[in-house]
Design a protein around this motif. Structure first.
Motif, PDB file in Angstrom:
ATOM      1  N   TYR A  17      11.851   4.097   0.108  1.00 31.88           N
ATOM      2  CA  TYR A  17      11.247   4.837  -1.006  1.00 31.88           C
ATOM      3  C   TYR A  17      11.880   4.487  -2.342  1.00 31.88           C
ATOM      4  O   TYR A  17      11.172   4.376  -3.352  1.00 31.88           O
ATOM      5  CB  TYR A  17      11.340   6.346  -0.737  1.00 31.88           C
ATOM      6  CG  TYR A  17      10.715   6.718   0.579  1.00 31.88           C
ATOM      7  CD1 TYR A  17       9.322   6.692   0.738  1.00 31.88           C
ATOM      8  CD2 TYR A  17      11.489   7.059   1.684  1.00 31.88           C
ATOM      9  CE1 TYR A  17       8.743   6.999   1.956  1.00 31.88           C
ATOM     10  CE2 TYR A  17      10.904   7.377   2.909  1.00 31.88           C
ATOM     11  CZ  TYR A  17       9.534   7.348   3.038  1.00 31.88           C
ATOM     12  OH  TYR A  17       8.960   7.640   4.245  1.00 31.88           O
ATOM     13  N   ILE A  38       8.805   2.434  -2.647  1.00 34.08           N
ATOM     14  CA  ILE A  38       7.514   3.118  -2.780  1.00 34.08           C
ATOM     15  C   ILE A  38       7.518   4.084  -3.956  1.00 34.08           C
ATOM     16  O   ILE A  38       6.620   4.082  -4.803  1.00 34.08           O
ATOM     17  CB  ILE A  38       7.172   3.862  -1.474  1.00 34.08           C
ATOM     18  CG1 ILE A  38       6.944   2.871  -0.331  1.00 34.08           C
ATOM     19  CG2 ILE A  38       5.936   4.749  -1.660  1.00 34.08           C
ATOM     20  CD1 ILE A  38       6.879   3.518   1.040  1.00 34.08           C
ATOM     21  N   ALA A  84       4.627  10.316  -0.564  1.00 28.77           N
ATOM     22  CA  ALA A  84       4.311   9.861   0.794  1.00 28.77           C
ATOM     23  C   ALA A  84       4.671  10.960   1.781  1.00 28.77           C
ATOM     24  O   ALA A  84       5.393  11.900   1.441  1.00 28.77           O
ATOM     25  CB  ALA A  84       5.087   8.579   1.121  1.00 28.77           C
ATOM     26  N   THR A  99       6.656  12.380   5.090  1.00 31.29           N
ATOM     27  CA  THR A  99       8.023  12.160   5.532  1.00 31.29           C
ATOM     28  C   THR A  99       8.293  12.958   6.803  1.00 31.29           C
ATOM     29  O   THR A  99       7.669  13.996   7.042  1.00 31.29           O
ATOM     30  CB  THR A  99       9.021  12.566   4.423  1.00 31.29           C
ATOM     31  OG1 THR A  99      10.352  12.304   4.852  1.00 31.29           O
ATOM     32  CG2 THR A  99       8.906  14.038   4.077  1.00 31.29           C
ATOM     33  N   GLU A 128       6.253  16.233   2.899  1.00 35.35           N
ATOM     34  CA  GLU A 128       5.862  15.201   1.943  1.00 35.35           C
ATOM     35  C   GLU A 128       6.942  15.058   0.883  1.00 35.35           C
ATOM     36  O   GLU A 128       7.644  16.015   0.546  1.00 35.35           O
ATOM     37  CB  GLU A 128       4.526  15.550   1.283  1.00 35.35           C
ATOM     38  CG  GLU A 128       3.344  15.467   2.231  1.00 35.35           C
ATOM     39  CD  GLU A 128       2.032  15.859   1.572  1.00 35.35           C
ATOM     40  OE1 GLU A 128       1.058  15.104   1.706  1.00 35.35           O
ATOM     41  OE2 GLU A 128       1.995  16.926   0.930  1.00 35.35           O
ATOM     42  N   LYS A 143      -3.974   6.511  -7.044  1.00 36.43           N
ATOM     43  CA  LYS A 143      -4.550   6.696  -5.709  1.00 36.43           C
ATOM     44  C   LYS A 143      -6.051   6.477  -5.681  1.00 36.43           C
ATOM     45  O   LYS A 143      -6.639   6.335  -4.599  1.00 36.43           O
ATOM     46  CB  LYS A 143      -4.193   8.088  -5.179  1.00 36.43           C
ATOM     47  CG  LYS A 143      -2.699   8.247  -4.895  1.00 36.43           C
ATOM     48  CD  LYS A 143      -2.357   9.605  -4.308  1.00 36.43           C
ATOM     49  CE  LYS A 143      -0.868   9.693  -3.982  1.00 36.43           C
ATOM     50  NZ  LYS A 143      -0.494  10.981  -3.370  1.00 36.43           N
ATOM     51  N   TYR A 149      -2.494   2.474  -4.669  1.00 37.94           N
ATOM     52  CA  TYR A 149      -1.479   3.223  -3.936  1.00 37.94           C
ATOM     53  C   TYR A 149      -1.214   2.591  -2.570  1.00 37.94           C
ATOM     54  O   TYR A 149      -0.064   2.399  -2.172  1.00 37.94           O
ATOM     55  CB  TYR A 149      -1.932   4.675  -3.771  1.00 37.94           C
ATOM     56  CG  TYR A 149      -1.035   5.510  -2.888  1.00 37.94           C
ATOM     57  CD1 TYR A 149       0.231   5.904  -3.309  1.00 37.94           C
ATOM     58  CD2 TYR A 149      -1.449   5.912  -1.622  1.00 37.94           C
ATOM     59  CE1 TYR A 149       1.054   6.675  -2.495  1.00 37.94           C
ATOM     60  CE2 TYR A 149      -0.630   6.692  -0.803  1.00 37.94           C
ATOM     61  CZ  TYR A 149       0.618   7.054  -1.253  1.00 37.94           C
ATOM     62  OH  TYR A 149       1.444   7.811  -0.450  1.00 37.94           O
ATOM     63  N   ASN A 150      -2.255   2.237  -1.856  1.00 38.71           N
ATOM     64  CA  ASN A 150      -2.084   1.615  -0.539  1.00 38.71           C
ATOM     65  C   ASN A 150      -1.496   0.202  -0.658  1.00 38.71           C
ATOM     66  O   ASN A 150      -0.817  -0.257   0.267  1.00 38.71           O
ATOM     67  CB  ASN A 150      -3.406   1.596   0.219  1.00 38.71           C
ATOM     68  CG  ASN A 150      -3.748   2.960   0.792  1.00 38.71           C
ATOM     69  OD1 ASN A 150      -2.866   3.757   1.076  1.00 38.71           O
ATOM     70  ND2 ASN A 150      -5.031   3.239   0.949  1.00 38.71           N
ATOM     71  N   LEU A 159       2.201   0.983  -0.676  1.00 45.53           N
ATOM     72  CA  LEU A 159       2.688   1.333   0.662  1.00 45.53           C
ATOM     73  C   LEU A 159       2.836   0.095   1.548  1.00 45.53           C
ATOM     74  O   LEU A 159       3.818  -0.056   2.270  1.00 45.53           O
ATOM     75  CB  LEU A 159       1.737   2.330   1.327  1.00 45.53           C
ATOM     76  CG  LEU A 159       1.662   3.740   0.761  1.00 45.53           C
ATOM     77  CD1 LEU A 159       0.680   4.573   1.585  1.00 45.53           C
ATOM     78  CD2 LEU A 159       3.018   4.411   0.727  1.00 45.53           C
ATOM     79  N   SER A 160       1.841  -0.781   1.480  1.00 50.11           N
ATOM     80  CA  SER A 160       1.835  -1.969   2.353  1.00 50.11           C
ATOM     81  C   SER A 160       2.975  -2.928   2.023  1.00 50.11           C
ATOM     82  O   SER A 160       3.364  -3.750   2.865  1.00 50.11           O
ATOM     83  CB  SER A 160       0.492  -2.703   2.248  1.00 50.11           C
ATOM     84  OG  SER A 160       0.286  -3.236   0.953  1.00 50.11           O
ATOM     85  N   TYR A 173       6.027  -2.055   1.658  1.00 50.21           N
ATOM     86  CA  TYR A 173       7.287  -1.590   2.222  1.00 50.21           C
ATOM     87  C   TYR A 173       7.178  -1.055   3.654  1.00 50.21           C
ATOM     88  O   TYR A 173       8.196  -0.950   4.344  1.00 50.21           O
ATOM     89  CB  TYR A 173       7.865  -0.487   1.337  1.00 50.21           C
ATOM     90  CG  TYR A 173       8.151  -0.952  -0.069  1.00 50.21           C
ATOM     91  CD1 TYR A 173       9.296  -1.676  -0.366  1.00 50.21           C
ATOM     92  CD2 TYR A 173       7.264  -0.671  -1.113  1.00 50.21           C
ATOM     93  CE1 TYR A 173       9.558  -2.111  -1.660  1.00 50.21           C
ATOM     94  CE2 TYR A 173       7.517  -1.099  -2.407  1.00 50.21           C
ATOM     95  CZ  TYR A 173       8.667  -1.821  -2.678  1.00 50.21           C
ATOM     96  OH  TYR A 173       8.921  -2.265  -3.956  1.00 50.21           O
ATOM     97  N   LEU A 174       5.984  -0.674   4.097  1.00 48.59           N
ATOM     98  CA  LEU A 174       5.847  -0.088   5.423  1.00 48.59           C
ATOM     99  C   LEU A 174       5.062  -1.010   6.359  1.00 48.59           C
ATOM    100  O   LEU A 174       4.249  -1.810   5.886  1.00 48.59           O
ATOM    101  CB  LEU A 174       5.138   1.275   5.334  1.00 48.59           C
ATOM    102  CG  LEU A 174       5.883   2.376   4.560  1.00 48.59           C
ATOM    103  CD1 LEU A 174       5.020   3.630   4.503  1.00 48.59           C
ATOM    104  CD2 LEU A 174       7.217   2.686   5.205  1.00 48.59           C
TER     105      LEU A 174
END
Length: 256
Positions: A39, A50, A111, A113, A212, A237, A248-249, A252-253, A255-256
């Protein structure tokens, strides 16, 4: 009539200029984070993650860009206390809980959690009820949500072993100096890997809370500034991304 029209014009202009000044104030807030990958964390001198990337994108959308270089990296307890006690501070990424709700103002979410108890497989730790936790020693970060959650379950202070950073807790868990580690699951596993250990040697034995992550503002922060960042987050978002359906996605993509 002329004087009325003139007064109205002056009022409208004043409100317009006021809205512009708010736009310029968001990046004057003191932003504080910690090492909490994926994060927020530093690598090769660059602050990323993130929550960091979302803040940068959202502040750009709000018209008041926050630069990576102006974000301060503190130990969690120091940042937490500063945001509780001083005006115009923003702490992230902060788990939003019932206990913390009245202490801060909020923008997000960043995000989802999951706060868990991790144990080394060799120790054969069994947690079936909250009462079982008190049978073991629990490593925590001071003022972190993991520490607050185990305390809320009635775990005695004698069983809680606080530390100032996650690296030391990984070592303590691996060497048996603590039996459990109360922390965010993704972040804990990041630090396990960083310390050259195998994540397969550690298991989640209990889920403390699913929640969250948010940006937590000190109480003496203008609601207008918080609303600005919230609108920026909402816009990120909704904005179409380059590699996925939203910007936003895309973040996320990474790092995750």
């Amino acid at each position: 009539m002329f004087h009325i029209k003139g007064a109205i014009t002056t009022l409208v202009l004043s409100l317009f200029l006021s809205s512009l000044s708010y736009g310029n104030e968001l990046n004057k807030l003191t932003f504080i984070t910690e090492s909490y990958p994926p994060y927020n964390f530093e690598t090769s001198g660059l602050l990323k993650g993130i929550a960091v990337d979302l803040l940068i994108a959202a502040s750009n959308k709000a018209g008041s860009p926050v630069k990576r270089g102006q974000i301060k990296v503190y130990p969690w307890a120091r940042g937490y206390r500063a945001t509780l006690e001083e005006p115009n501070h923003v702490l992230f990424a902060t788990t939003r809980t019932k206990e913390r709700e009245p202490l801060f103002k909020w923008a997000g979410p960043i995000a989802k959690t999951k706060i868990v108890l991790l144990a080394k497989n060799d120790n054969d730790v069994k947690i079936n009820t909250p009462e079982d936790i008190a049978k073991y020693t629990v490593g925590t970060i001071r003022d972190d949500v993991g520490e607050q959650l185990v305390k809320a379950l009635g775990v005695p202070d004698a069983s809680i072993k606080p530390s100032s950073n996650a690296d030391s807790l990984v070592k303590k868990l691996n060497t048996g100096r603590v039996d459990l580690w109360a922390y965010e699951e993704n972040v804990a596993r990041w630090f396990i890997k960083k310390n050259g250990l195998q994540n397969s040697d550690f298991s989640t034995v209990y889920i403390l809370k699913e929640a969250e992550l948010f940006y937590a503002f000190s109480q003496k922060t203008s609601d207008d500034l918080i609303n600005q960042l919230q609108k920026g987050i909402d816009e990120v978002k909704k904005t179409k991304g380059q590699i996925s359906d939203t910007l936003y996605n895309d973040i996320l993509s990474e790092y995750l």
